[in-house]
Motif scaffolding. Structure first.
Motif, PDB file in Angstrom:
ATOM      1  N   MET A  78    -103.645 -28.903 -19.486  1.00 44.71           N
ATOM      2  CA  MET A  78    -104.534 -28.942 -20.635  1.00 44.71           C
ATOM      3  C   MET A  78    -103.705 -28.992 -21.906  1.00 44.71           C
ATOM      4  N   SER A  79    -104.114 -29.826 -22.868  1.00 42.55           N
ATOM      5  CA  SER A  79    -103.387 -29.966 -24.118  1.00 42.55           C
ATOM      6  C   SER A  79    -103.574 -28.726 -24.988  1.00 42.55           C
ATOM      7  N   ASP A  80    -102.515 -28.358 -25.715  1.00 41.83           N
ATOM      8  CA  ASP A  80    -102.600 -27.241 -26.640  1.00 41.83           C
ATOM      9  C   ASP A  80    -103.389 -27.660 -27.880  1.00 41.83           C
ATOM     10  N   THR A  81    -104.130 -26.708 -28.439  1.00 38.52           N
ATOM     11  CA  THR A  81    -104.935 -26.964 -29.630  1.00 38.52           C
ATOM     12  C   THR A  81    -104.269 -26.342 -30.851  1.00 38.52           C
ATOM     13  N   ILE A  82    -104.093 -27.134 -31.892  1.00 36.45           N
ATOM     14  CA  ILE A  82    -103.477 -26.680 -33.129  1.00 36.45           C
ATOM     15  C   ILE A  82    -104.515 -26.725 -34.237  1.00 36.45           C
ATOM     16  N   ALA A  83    -104.698 -25.608 -34.933  1.00 38.69           N
ATOM     17  CA  ALA A  83    -105.596 -25.565 -36.081  1.00 38.69           C
ATOM     18  C   ALA A  83    -104.783 -25.768 -37.354  1.00 38.69           C
ATOM     19  N   LEU A  84    -105.263 -26.635 -38.226  1.00 37.67           N
ATOM     20  CA  LEU A  84    -104.613 -26.925 -39.507  1.00 37.67           C
ATOM     21  C   LEU A  84    -105.544 -26.470 -40.622  1.00 37.67           C
ATOM     22  N   VAL A  85    -105.024 -25.613 -41.511  1.00 42.82           N
ATOM     23  CA  VAL A  85    -105.842 -25.095 -42.611  1.00 42.82           C
ATOM     24  C   VAL A  85    -105.127 -25.396 -43.924  1.00 42.82           C
ATOM     25  N   ASP A  86    -105.686 -26.311 -44.703  1.00 41.95           N
ATOM     26  CA  ASP A  86    -105.048 -26.742 -45.950  1.00 41.95           C
ATOM     27  C   ASP A  86    -106.114 -27.410 -46.810  1.00 41.95           C
ATOM     28  N   ASP A  87    -106.076 -27.168 -48.124  1.00 41.09           N
ATOM     29  CA  ASP A  87    -107.058 -27.805 -48.996  1.00 41.09           C
ATOM     30  C   ASP A  87    -106.658 -29.223 -49.393  1.00 41.09           C
ATOM     31  N   ASP A  88    -105.469 -29.651 -48.965  1.00 37.85           N
ATOM     32  CA  ASP A  88    -105.018 -31.022 -49.226  1.00 37.85           C
ATOM     33  C   ASP A  88    -105.430 -31.908 -48.041  1.00 37.85           C
ATOM     34  N   ARG A  89    -106.445 -32.724 -48.241  1.00 35.78           N
ATOM     35  CA  ARG A  89    -106.971 -33.533 -47.137  1.00 35.78           C
ATOM     36  C   ARG A  89    -105.962 -34.580 -46.659  1.00 35.78           C
ATOM     37  N   ASN A  90    -105.086 -35.030 -47.540  1.00 37.59           N
ATOM     38  CA  ASN A  90    -104.056 -35.989 -47.125  1.00 37.59           C
ATOM     39  C   ASN A  90    -103.110 -35.369 -46.109  1.00 37.59           C
ATOM     40  N   ILE A  91    -102.723 -34.114 -46.353  1.00 36.48           N
ATOM     41  CA  ILE A  91    -101.856 -33.417 -45.400  1.00 36.48           C
ATOM     42  C   ILE A  91    -102.589 -33.208 -44.083  1.00 36.48           C
ATOM     43  N   LEU A  92    -103.844 -32.774 -44.159  1.00 35.19           N
ATOM     44  CA  LEU A  92    -104.622 -32.558 -42.933  1.00 35.19           C
ATOM     45  C   LEU A  92    -104.693 -33.830 -42.095  1.00 35.19           C
ATOM     46  N   THR A  93    -104.959 -34.942 -42.752  1.00 35.97           N
ATOM     47  CA  THR A  93    -105.108 -36.201 -42.019  1.00 35.97           C
ATOM     48  C   THR A  93    -103.794 -36.654 -41.402  1.00 35.97           C
ATOM     49  N   SER A  94    -102.723 -36.660 -42.188  1.00 36.78           N
ATOM     50  CA  SER A  94    -101.443 -37.168 -41.691  1.00 36.78           C
ATOM     51  C   SER A  94    -100.860 -36.279 -40.603  1.00 36.78           C
ATOM     52  N   VAL A  95    -100.932 -34.967 -40.791  1.00 33.95           N
ATOM     53  CA  VAL A  95    -100.388 -34.049 -39.774  1.00 33.95           C
ATOM     54  C   VAL A  95    -101.235 -34.097 -38.514  1.00 33.95           C
ATOM     55  N   SER A  96    -102.552 -34.179 -38.671  1.00 30.62           N
ATOM     56  CA  SER A  96    -103.429 -34.247 -37.506  1.00 30.62           C
ATOM     57  C   SER A  96    -103.135 -35.491 -36.670  1.00 30.62           C
ATOM     58  N   ILE A  97    -102.954 -36.625 -37.330  1.00 28.76           N
ATOM     59  CA  ILE A  97    -102.638 -37.862 -36.618  1.00 28.76           C
ATOM     60  C   ILE A  97    -101.307 -37.736 -35.887  1.00 28.76           C
ATOM     61  N   ALA A  98    -100.306 -37.148 -36.565  1.00 29.41           N
ATOM     62  CA  ALA A  98     -98.980 -36.989 -35.954  1.00 29.41           C
ATOM     63  C   ALA A  98     -99.045 -36.075 -34.727  1.00 29.41           C
ATOM     64  N   LEU A  99     -99.803 -34.983 -34.828  1.00 30.83           N
ATOM     65  CA  LEU A  99     -99.924 -34.056 -33.699  1.00 30.83           C
ATOM     66  C   LEU A  99    -100.674 -34.696 -32.532  1.00 30.83           C
ATOM     67  N   GLN A 100    -101.728 -35.424 -32.829  1.00 33.14           N
ATOM     68  CA  GLN A 100    -102.485 -36.084 -31.766  1.00 33.14           C
ATOM     69  C   GLN A 100    -101.633 -37.127 -31.044  1.00 33.14           C
ATOM     70  N   ALA A 101    -100.749 -37.789 -31.805  1.00 28.81           N
ATOM     71  CA  ALA A 101     -99.842 -38.763 -31.181  1.00 28.81           C
ATOM     72  C   ALA A 101     -98.870 -38.091 -30.222  1.00 28.81           C
ATOM     73  N   GLU A 102     -98.621 -36.779 -30.430  1.00 28.19           N
ATOM     74  CA  GLU A 102     -97.732 -36.016 -29.551  1.00 28.19           C
ATOM     75  C   GLU A 102     -98.490 -35.335 -28.424  1.00 28.19           C
ATOM     76  N   GLY A 103     -99.795 -35.593 -28.316  1.00 23.45           N
ATOM     77  CA  GLY A 103    -100.575 -35.050 -27.208  1.00 23.45           C
ATOM     78  C   GLY A 103    -101.322 -33.764 -27.511  1.00 23.45           C
ATOM     79  N   PHE A 104    -101.301 -33.288 -28.766  1.00 17.70           N
ATOM     80  CA  PHE A 104    -102.013 -32.068 -29.120  1.00 17.70           C
ATOM     81  C   PHE A 104    -103.465 -32.384 -29.482  1.00 17.70           C
ATOM     82  N   LEU A 105    -104.329 -31.402 -29.304  1.00 15.16           N
ATOM     83  CA  LEU A 105    -105.667 -31.443 -29.864  1.00 15.16           C
ATOM     84  C   LEU A 105    -105.612 -30.755 -31.222  1.00 15.16           C
TER      85      LEU A 105
END
Length: 236
Positions: free
Chosen positions: A1-28
């Protein structure tokens, strides 16, 4: 099962870019733009690790961590501004496992996430059930008892709640009482990846370890400082 990472930040650009990078590495991933919204979600349905920005409206990362630590030992990495040294030290003192200064490399963040998740699994805190193979043996040194498979620590029979990083540093010291461990050796014990962590980070973890043990025993002095050399666990 893939590990789930929660991202908490008021900068939506950071949330989007980091989320995409983590998902590319197999994380939820799960993303939140403020601390108040994240608090309920992270306590009701904890992820495997959370990455928190410190500077946020409504509820900042430090307050969010304080509230989380009342209910969970969820591994946490802080994102801090370059000059927020006080916030970094305070975050570590409150129980964060690591911090990264903005602007940051996504590759570095992913490496640190993997390192902390690996330590969590080693300590028996993963969500995937029992680890394969034999459980790590119980470690007893005087009044100290460490049970890696349960991520449990007691001192004179009283429970001491530690983060994964604190546990790994204490284990490295207690495995060879009386032997001085340099800061570099403690970094290697707590950070198995090739990741740079400065001396202040290790010193902050040691201070927090002492504080937690002194909450159950005000006379605790088993972790000794050898100035200019490092730290050791007392043989007595």
């Amino acid at each position: 099962m893939s590990d789930t990472i929660a991202l908490v930040d008021d900068d939506r650009n950071i949330l989007t870019s980091v989320s995409i990078a983590l998902q590319a590495e197999g994380f939820l991933t799960r993303v939140y733009t403020d601390g108040e919204t994240a608090l309920k979600a992270l306590t009701d349905n904890p992820p495997d690790l959370a990455v928190l920005d410190i500077k946020m409206p409504r509820m900042d990362g430090l307050e969010l961590l304080r509230r989380l630590r009342e209910k969970t030992q969820l591994p946490v990495i802080f994102l801090t501004s370059k000059d927020d040294e006080l916030d970094e030290a305070l975050g570590l003192a409150m129980g964060a496992d690591d911090y990264i200064s903005k602007p940051f490399s996504q590759r570095l963040l992913i490496a640190r996430i993997r390192a902390i998740l690996r330590r969590t699994e080693h300590a028996g805190g993963g969500n995937g059930g029992d680890a394969e193979g034999e459980a790590a043996p119980v470690l007893e040194r005087g009044q100290l008892k460490m049970e890696p498979a349960k991520h449990r620590v007691t001192w004179k029979g009283d429970n001491v709640t530690l983060t994964v990083t604190e546990f790994m540093i204490l284990e490295a010291l207690a495995q060879r009482p009386g032997i001085v461990k340099t800061r570099n050796q403690l970094m290697d014990a707590a950070y198995h990846e090739d990741i740079y962590v400065d001396d202040r980070t290790i010193d902050s973890h040691i201070k927090r370890l002492r504080r937690k043990f002194r909450q159950v025993d005000p006379e605790f002095d088993a972790i000794e400082t050898l100035y200019g050399a490092g730290y050791r666990f007392s043989e007595e």
